[in-house]
Scaffold this active site. Structure first.
Site, PDB file in Angstrom:
ATOM      1  N   GLU A 147       0.844  -1.214   0.000  1.00 45.33           N
ATOM      2  CA  GLU A 147       0.000   0.000   0.000  1.00 45.33           C
ATOM      3  C   GLU A 147       0.874   1.256   0.000  1.00 45.33           C
ATOM      4  OE1 GLU A 147      -3.140   0.326   3.010  1.00 45.33           O
ATOM      5  OE2 GLU A 147      -2.973   2.499   2.842  1.00 45.33           O
ATOM      6  N   SER A 245      -0.795  -6.411   7.449  1.00 45.00           N
ATOM      7  CA  SER A 245      -0.496  -5.270   8.327  1.00 45.00           C
ATOM      8  C   SER A 245      -1.547  -5.129   9.420  1.00 45.00           C
ATOM      9  CB  SER A 245      -0.424  -3.994   7.483  1.00 45.00           C
ATOM     10  OG  SER A 245      -0.362  -2.855   8.294  1.00 45.00           O
TER      11      SER A 245
END
Ligand code: SF4
Length: 333
Positions: A147, A245
Site C-alpha cells: 500500500e 499489516s
C-alpha cells in the site's frame, strides 16, 4: 461500555473431562468491505472470462485465500512482466498500485481490472490533490508494504516522503514548512498514528491533513474491540497472515493494552498449544483479510482440547459495501 453487545454462541456439553475455557469472540472481525470486493472481483472475473485470471500480488494478504483462488484458476504474479501476452484479465490487488502499473498495462494492451480498495484510492486522491496545490506530502506508514509503495507511486519522485517514526519526523528537513500535508497508510495502529500526527502538527503547525486519520473503519473497529477486552482475558488470538499489516497491528494493540499473551496464527496447526494450556479465558479476533472459516477451524481445534463456552462480544456494527470494479459490473448486467 454501552455499545457492547454480547451473544452466547455455543456451549459444549459439560463434564467432558476437558479443562474449561471461556472464549470471547470479538466482533467486528475478519473480512472488511475492501477485501470482500477484491476477492469477489477475482471470482467474478474467473466466472466471466474463465481461467486463467492473473492477479498482481496477493489479492489480499492471506495465504488461505490465495491458495483457494489458485485452485479455481487464478495465477498470482508479483510484476506485470510475469504475465504473458494475453486477453485474459489482470487484476491489481486491494493494496493499490503505483501509477506506473496501469500505464505499463496499457502499453502492453493488458486488460487490467483494479481491485484497489476504495479507501486506499481515497488516500491516493488526497495525496494527488495536495501535490496539485503545491504541498510536499508526508506519508505515515511502513516501508515496503505494497500500500505504501502504491501511495508513494501516485506522485513524482521527491514529492512524497515516507515517515515511519517520531524520530523520522524530528529529523526531517523540508524547504517550506508552511507548504506541507500528510496522509497515512489505512491499516496502521490508531494510537501510534495519533502520536505521529501529534508530532507532525507540533513540529509543523501549518501542516494540512485529513479531517480524521486515513486509517480505515475496519482497522479502527477491530483494534477498538481488542482494546476493550485485552486486559480481561488470559490470552488473545488474532487469526491472520504474518504479512497482513492490520492483523499484525491487532496483536500489537492487544499487547499494549495489557494482554499477557497475544499470538497471530494463520491456521489451527500454527497454535502453540503449550502456551495455552493454563488459560481460562481467550479472546479471538481476525484480521480484515482472514476468512471466517479459519476462525471456525481454530475454535474447533480449541474445542477438541477444552470444554468451550463461546460468547460473542460486539463493539460496532459494520454495514459497509463496495460495488465490484466497473469492468466486472458491466459484464454482469
Ligand atoms: Fe480497505 Fe481497510 Fe479493508 Fe484495507 S483493511 S481493504 S483499507 S477496508
Amino acid at each position: 461500555m454501552s455499545d457492547i453487545s454480547t451473544e452466547a454462541r455455543a456451549i459444549e456439553a459439560p463434564n467432558s473431562g476437558k479443562p474449561k475455557l471461556n472464549v470471547v469472540l470479538l466482533a467486528p472481525r475478519g473480512f472488511c468491505a475492501g477485501v470482500v470486493r477484491a476477492i469477489d472481483a477475482v471470482e467474478e472475473a474467473l466466472r466471466i472470462y474463465g481461467a486463467p485470471v492473473y492477479v498482481r500480488h496477493e489479492i489480499v494478504h492471506n495465504k488461505y485465500v490465495v491458495e483457494t483462488l489458485k485452485a479455481k484458476g487464478a495465477v498470482f504474479v508479483e510484476e506485470l512482466d510475469e504475465v504473458p501476452d494475453t486477453r485474459q484479465p489482470v487484476i491489481f490487488s486491494a493494496h493499490g498500485v503505483p501509477k506506473s502499473i496501469p500505464v505499463e498495462a496499457e502499453t502492453r494492451n493488458i486488460f487490467a481490472i483494479d481491485a484497489t480498495c476504495p479507501l486506499v484510492t481515497k488516500v491516493h486522491r488526497e495525496a494527488e490533490l495536495h501535490h496539485k496545490r503545491g504541498r510536499l506530502v508526508l506519508l505515515v506508514g511502513h516501508a515496503g508494504h505494497p500500500e505504501v509503495v502504491g501511495t508513494i507511486g501516485q506522485l513524482p519522485p521527491g514529492s512524497i516522503i515516507l515517515v515511519q517514526t517520531v524520530a523520522d519526523i524530528a529529523a526531517l528537513e523540508v524547504e517550506d514548512e508552511r507548504n506541507l500535508a500528510y496522509v497515512t497508510q489505512t491499516t496502521l495502529s490508531v494510537d501510534d498514528t495519533r502520536e505521529m500526527v501529534d508530532a507532525l502538527t507540533t513540529r509543523f503547525p501549518e501542516i494540512v491533513g485529513p479531517h480524521k486519520q486515513d486509517i480505515c473503519y475496519a482497522t479502527t473497529n477491530r483494534q477498538e474491540a481488542v482494546k476493550q477486552v485485552a486486559q480481561n482475558v488470559d490470552a488473545l488470538l488474532v487469526v491472520g497472515s504474518s504479512n497482513s499489516s492490520n492483523s499484525q497491528r491487532l496483536k500489537e494493540v492487544a499487547e499494549r493494552s495489557g494482554c499477557r499473551l497475544a499470538r497471530l496464527v494463520l491456521r489451527a496447526e500454527d497454535v502453540e498449544w503449550d502456551l495455552f494450556s493454563k488459560i481460562s479465558t481467550l479472546a479471538v479476533t481476525a484480521g480484515a483479510s482472514a476468512p471466517e472459516v479459519l476462525v471456525e477451524e481454530i475454535l474447533d481445534a480449541f474445542a477438541a482440547r477444552f470444554d468451550l463456552s463461546v460468547q460473542e462480544v460486539s463493539t460496532a456494527n459494520e454495514g459497509v459495501f463496495f460495488p465490484l470494479p466497473r469492468e466486472l459490473r458491466r459484464e454482469t448486467v
